[in-house]
Motif scaffolding. Structure first.
Motif, PDB file in Angstrom:
ATOM      1  N   SER A   1     -41.076  -8.952 -18.590  1.00  0.00           N
ATOM      2  CA  SER A   1     -39.682  -9.251 -18.897  1.00  0.00           C
ATOM      3  C   SER A   1     -39.343 -10.684 -18.494  1.00  0.00           C
ATOM      4  O   SER A   1     -40.126 -11.372 -17.835  1.00  0.00           O
ATOM      5  N   ASN A   2     -38.165 -11.155 -18.893  1.00  0.00           N
ATOM      6  CA  ASN A   2     -37.704 -12.477 -18.494  1.00  0.00           C
ATOM      7  C   ASN A   2     -37.656 -12.562 -16.970  1.00  0.00           C
ATOM      8  O   ASN A   2     -37.152 -11.656 -16.308  1.00  0.00           O
ATOM      9  N   GLY A   3     -38.180 -13.658 -16.423  1.00  0.00           N
ATOM     10  CA  GLY A   3     -38.184 -13.817 -14.974  1.00  0.00           C
ATOM     11  C   GLY A   3     -39.384 -13.202 -14.286  1.00  0.00           C
ATOM     12  O   GLY A   3     -39.489 -13.245 -13.055  1.00  0.00           O
ATOM     13  N   ALA A   4     -40.316 -12.647 -15.067  1.00  0.00           N
ATOM     14  CA  ALA A   4     -41.488 -11.995 -14.469  1.00  0.00           C
ATOM     15  C   ALA A   4     -42.468 -12.999 -13.886  1.00  0.00           C
ATOM     16  O   ALA A   4     -43.280 -12.643 -13.028  1.00  0.00           O
ATOM     17  N   GLY A   5     -42.426 -14.247 -14.370  1.00  0.00           N
ATOM     18  CA  GLY A   5     -43.318 -15.285 -13.849  1.00  0.00           C
ATOM     19  C   GLY A   5     -44.313 -15.821 -14.863  1.00  0.00           C
ATOM     20  O   GLY A   5     -45.193 -16.607 -14.510  1.00  0.00           O
ATOM     21  N   LYS A   6     -44.175 -15.434 -16.121  1.00  0.00           N
ATOM     22  CA  LYS A   6     -45.155 -15.823 -17.144  1.00  0.00           C
ATOM     23  C   LYS A   6     -45.196 -17.339 -17.349  1.00  0.00           C
ATOM     24  O   LYS A   6     -46.265 -17.949 -17.326  1.00  0.00           O
ATOM     25  N   SER A   7     -44.042 -17.942 -17.587  1.00  0.00           N
ATOM     26  CA  SER A   7     -43.996 -19.386 -17.829  1.00  0.00           C
ATOM     27  C   SER A   7     -44.378 -20.167 -16.575  1.00  0.00           C
ATOM     28  O   SER A   7     -45.022 -21.215 -16.661  1.00  0.00           O
ATOM     29  N   THR A   8     -43.994 -19.653 -15.405  1.00  0.00           N
ATOM     30  CA  THR A   8     -44.377 -20.309 -14.153  1.00  0.00           C
ATOM     31  C   THR A   8     -45.889 -20.302 -13.993  1.00  0.00           C
ATOM     32  O   THR A   8     -46.491 -21.301 -13.575  1.00  0.00           O
ATOM     33  N   LEU A   9     -46.527 -19.195 -14.344  1.00  0.00           N
ATOM     34  CA  LEU A   9     -47.984 -19.114 -14.294  1.00  0.00           C
ATOM     35  C   LEU A   9     -48.605 -20.160 -15.208  1.00  0.00           C
ATOM     36  O   LEU A   9     -49.545 -20.867 -14.820  1.00  0.00           O
ATOM     37  N   TYR A  10     -48.078 -20.289 -16.414  1.00  0.00           N
ATOM     38  CA  TYR A  10     -48.581 -21.292 -17.356  1.00  0.00           C
ATOM     39  C   TYR A  10     -48.391 -22.705 -16.808  1.00  0.00           C
ATOM     40  O   TYR A  10     -49.259 -23.569 -16.955  1.00  0.00           O
ATOM     41  N   ASN A  11     -47.238 -22.950 -16.189  1.00  0.00           N
ATOM     42  CA  ASN A  11     -46.958 -24.276 -15.647  1.00  0.00           C
ATOM     43  C   ASN A  11     -47.909 -24.632 -14.505  1.00  0.00           C
ATOM     44  O   ASN A  11     -48.257 -25.806 -14.328  1.00  0.00           O
ATOM     45  N   LEU A  12     -48.334 -23.644 -13.750  1.00  0.00           N
ATOM     46  CA  LEU A  12     -49.301 -23.892 -12.684  1.00  0.00           C
ATOM     47  C   LEU A  12     -50.683 -24.179 -13.251  1.00  0.00           C
ATOM     48  O   LEU A  12     -51.395 -25.062 -12.772  1.00  0.00           O
ATOM     49  N   ILE A  13     -51.078 -23.427 -14.276  1.00  0.00           N
ATOM     50  CA  ILE A  13     -52.392 -23.639 -14.878  1.00  0.00           C
ATOM     51  C   ILE A  13     -52.463 -25.002 -15.566  1.00  0.00           C
ATOM     52  O   ILE A  13     -53.467 -25.710 -15.470  1.00  0.00           O
ATOM     53  N   SER A  14     -51.390 -25.381 -16.236  1.00  0.00           N
ATOM     54  CA  SER A  14     -51.384 -26.644 -16.990  1.00  0.00           C
ATOM     55  C   SER A  14     -51.130 -27.860 -16.112  1.00  0.00           C
ATOM     56  O   SER A  14     -51.347 -28.998 -16.547  1.00  0.00           O
ATOM     57  N   GLY A  15     -50.654 -27.646 -14.881  1.00  0.00           N
ATOM     58  CA  GLY A  15     -50.408 -28.755 -13.979  1.00  0.00           C
ATOM     59  C   GLY A  15     -48.980 -29.258 -13.957  1.00  0.00           C
ATOM     60  O   GLY A  15     -48.677 -30.242 -13.278  1.00  0.00           O
ATOM     61  N   THR A  16     -48.088 -28.605 -14.681  1.00  0.00           N
ATOM     62  CA  THR A  16     -46.677 -28.991 -14.654  1.00  0.00           C
ATOM     63  C   THR A  16     -46.081 -28.751 -13.269  1.00  0.00           C
ATOM     64  O   THR A  16     -45.213 -29.496 -12.810  1.00  0.00           O
ATOM     65  N   LEU A  17     -46.551 -27.705 -12.585  1.00  0.00           N
ATOM     66  CA  LEU A  17     -46.124 -27.376 -11.232  1.00  0.00           C
ATOM     67  C   LEU A  17     -47.337 -27.324 -10.310  1.00  0.00           C
ATOM     68  O   LEU A  17     -48.451 -27.038 -10.747  1.00  0.00           O
ATOM     69  N   VAL A  18     -47.084 -27.578  -9.031  1.00  0.00           N
ATOM     70  CA  VAL A  18     -48.120 -27.452  -7.998  1.00  0.00           C
ATOM     71  C   VAL A  18     -47.778 -26.241  -7.137  1.00  0.00           C
ATOM     72  O   VAL A  18     -46.633 -26.104  -6.686  1.00  0.00           O
TER      73      VAL A  18
END
Length: 272
Positions: free
Chosen positions: A40-57
């Protein structure tokens, strides 16, 4: 391929707005995996992608890129803090918005030329007859007639055409992993079906490693060899192989209810 060890991230730590977006993620993405990711929204999917791609540390944990050297020996390199622009050399990402993957004010052939330069450090690649013929042959795979529109600016194309072009260019750049972030959600049903057909075709023909976030539960069941379900910043289901092929929508709903009811720990929630 890509390995995450005890990865977590907390936003606004120590403030009233503190949010632990991901909690102790342990995940290994294998070469050739086609993983569908739901939640669902807010589950962490996009955050996971951002960590893998390097957008977030990440706040905690480590991320590794696992490759093989010229002798076939596996080599692991930590990329936890590697910049996003460096990871772009081996991580491809396609977003929901069809306009984000191409430069609208540039011609189709110039878009593809830029794509073809990826990974050719120090070499100058010019647009010539041979390169144009190569572009045309690749574009024919889309069955959209774009091979006859090399000189047209990409902004003239429809959303479906631009997303198909983005997918093709991502594939031609030969990424170690391709992250698809609801890449059909903004398209009409006909174009969405076409993009999914192309996604499956390219994944098979190029032996791609793919992660695909989707809110379409049927897509999650129909595509790929592995399914992840996320909830509350954790991976609560990881199902692959024959078990995944037998899954139904009712199975997923029932497993989700059971997990929420039992309050399982992260280790208990991984079902192989």
């Amino acid at each position: 391929m890509i390995k995450l060890e005890n990865v977590g991230i907390t936003f606004n730590a120590g403030t009233p707005d503190e949010n632990e977006a991901l909690k102790g993620i342990n995940l290994k993405i294998n070469q050739g995996d086609f993983i569908t990711v739901i939640g669902s929204n807010g589950a962490g999917k996009s955050t996971l992608y951002n960590l893998i791609s390097g957008t977030l540390v990440p706040t905690t944990g480590h991320i590794y890129l696992e490759t093989k050297d010229e002798n076939g020996v596996e080599v692991s390199r930590e990329i936890t803090k590697e910049a996003e622009y460096k990871r772009a050399a081996y991580i491809g990402r396609i977003f929901q918005n069809p306009l984000l993957g191409t430069a609208g004010k540039m011609s189709l052939e110039d878009n593809m030329l830029i794509c073809s330069k990826k990974g050719w450090k120090g070499l100058k690649i010019s647009l010539n007859k041979k390169k144009r013929e190569f572009f045309k042959e690749q574009l024919k795979q889309l069955n959209m007639g774009l091979e006859n529109r090399l000189s047209d600016n990409v902004e003239q194309f429809s959303g479906g055409q631009r997303q198909a072009l983005t997918l093709l260019m991502a594939v031609l750049s030969k990424p170690a992993i391709l992250l698809l972030d609801e890449h059909t959600a903004a398209l009409d049903p006909t174009n969405a079906a076409l993009i999914m057909k192309l996604t499956k075709k390219f994944a098979n023909e190029y032996n791609l490693t793919v992660m695909m976030v989707t809110h379409n539960m049927q897509q999650a069941l129909d595509y790929g060899n592995r399914l992840l379900m996320m909830d509350g910043g954790q991976i609560i289901l990881d199902i692959s192989g024959e078990e995944k092929s037998r899954l139904t929508l009712e199975d997923i709903a029932e497993r989700f209810k059971q997990i929420k009811k039992q309050g399982m720990t992260n280790d208990q929630m991984v079902l192989q």
